[in-house]
Design a protein around this motif. Structure first.
Motif: not given
Ligand code: G6P
Ligand code: MN
Length: 445
Positions: A105-108, A114-115, A142-146, A194-196
């Protein structure tokens, strides 16, 4: 007031501009500078903005440049919304991880690492440039992983960089709505990374209304997170997690659904957006209509695999617009006009969560005014949440260390320590796989 948008050729820029067009108050943004490495994308987005501005007499002036220093000079606010490696990179993040049977996933999970590994060095370069060229500007990341990217930038900009995400606001809004409360008046007790993060309470006039929701399976099953996680699990947790926790609590199912999907999210968006930018090369294209059609399709299919796994069905119409541009605008207004407000933001911990050090960027309600964002005191996290938060923060720190040293071994450590990567051997192969496809990881030796 001048606002510079890095990643100014990005697809979501018209959302920001749309929000600015609705602001007619004193001290509003009067000049928007779009910066991007890709002139073609800049001209595509500029066309959409021009159509949006038609008929709005005080529309902010828009200019575009590929010169970073020119874009930063004189900026009051800088929105950083870059995507290192583009959507092709996002699709590769997913593909390499899935080939190893782990989440991309993009952020997880592996994809987020990797991102992060390819974004942190670029974000730090930008932060250094900002510190030199526009030291008084506020950077809204705004850039993820933010969370991770904000922490990287904070090493150069201190509290002048603030990370934002729309997901806690959306979650709070949904909970308030099912409880019949006014989202604007409710106090949302949310904290994590973030996202957690988790909503542990929602207070209206000092009274916590969340227990009423948790006790009522019908109410609980009536909104996105109730459907995603299931009412039993929310009752067991005694909290409502951010939707991204689905990738942790239902990891096996998420990996299976991602693997079975005809296209991963990144691959879908890569192809969808390639179509949009190609269409924008036609001089007669209706820019705003094409953009809006593409946006609507993107929003309707957000987290489709997760919802399918959970049998959650279609998204609620009310949830379709993410609203992160509203968070950004609210933050910018509070700082620029010294209008004190409370927003859930990504900032340095200071002493908010005792399990983390002061420099760790966390996501937490903050009081915002002309002096910036100040995290409010919150109750400690329950052990299960502290455990995840500490593990993931440790991984983020390894990513930052790998970006600083260029050490491949440290990159392996980042992957291997992630709770969703189940073997050191897998971590080694992930580093091999990612370095083979991402030019942005050539620095890892
Ligand atoms: C939410 C998240 C953002 C993320 C977006 C992804 O809004 O909070 O961090 O960028 O979803 O959506 P996408 O359409 O790119 O899958
Ligand atoms: Mn987000």
């Amino acid at each position: 007031m001048k606002l510079t948008i890095l990643g100014g050729g990005g697809f979501r820029v018209p959302l920001v501009y749309g929000a600015l067009l609705g602001d007619h108050a004193e001290g509003r943004v009067t000049h928007v500078v779009l910066h991007d490495l890709d002139a073609g994308r800049l001209s595509a987005v500029t066309r959409v903005l021009a159509e949006q501005a038609a008929g709005v007499p005080d529309a902010p002036e828009v200019s575009a440049t590929t010169d970073l220093d020119e874009a930063l000079t004189g900026a009051d606010f800088i929105f950083s919304a870059i995507r290192v490696g583009g959507l092709e990179g996002r699709a590769n993040d997913e593909r390499v991880a899935l080939a190893e049977g782990v989440l991309g996933q993009e952020t997880v999970g592996a994809g987020g690492i990797a991102y992060g590994l390819r974004t942190v060095p670029v974000a730090e370069d930008i932060a250094r440039r900002v510190a030199r060229v526009a030291p008084d500007a506020w950077v809204i990341n705004f850039t993820n992983p933010a969370g991770l990217v904000t922490e990287a930038m904070s090493r150069h900009l201190g509290d002048r960089v603030i990370g934002i995400c729309d997901s806690p606001v959306g979650l709070g809004r949904r909970i308030a709505r099912v409880l019949g409360a006014n989202p604007g008046e409710a106090w949302i007790d949310y904290v994590g990374l973030n996202h957690l993060g988790w909503v542990r309470g929602l207070r209206v006039n000092g009274r916590d209304e969340l227990p009423r929701l948790l006790a009522d399976p019908d109410l609980l099953g009536s909104f996105e997170e109730g459907k995603l996680f299931g009412t039993d699990w929310l009752q067991s947790l005694g909290a409502v997690p951010n939707e991204y926790l689905h990738y942790y609590y239902f990891n096996r199912e998420a990996v299976r659904a991602y693997s079975a999907a005809e296209k991963t999210r990144g691959a879908f968006l890569r192809d969808q957006q390639a179509g949009f930018y190609e269409e924008m090369q036609r001089p007669d294209a209706a820019a705003l209509t094409a953009w809006d059609r593409t946006r609507a399709e993107r929003e309707a299919t957000y987290m489709a695999e997760a919802r399918e796994t959970a049998g959650a069905g279609e998204r609620d119409a009310d949830d379709l617009s993410g609203g992160y541009e509203k968070v950004a605008l609210a933050l910018m207004r509070a700082i620029a006009r010294d209008e004190r407000t409370t927003l859930i933001l990504n900032v340095r911990n200071r002493r908010t969560l005792s399990v983390l050090d002061a420099e760790a960027v966390i996501e937490v309600p903050c009081l915002v005014d002309a002096n910036g964002a100040h995290p409010v005191t919150v109750d400690p996290l329950p052990d299960h949440a502290s455990g995840l938060v500490c593990s993931v923060k440790a991984v983020e720190r390894e990513v930052l260390a790998a970006a600083a040293s260029g050490s491949r071994a440290t990159a392996v450590k980042a992957f291997a320590l992630h709770p969703l990567v189940d073997s050191v051997n897998v971590a080694r192969r992930l580093v091999d796989g990612y370095t083979a496809v991402h030019p942005g990881l050539a620095y890892l030796k």
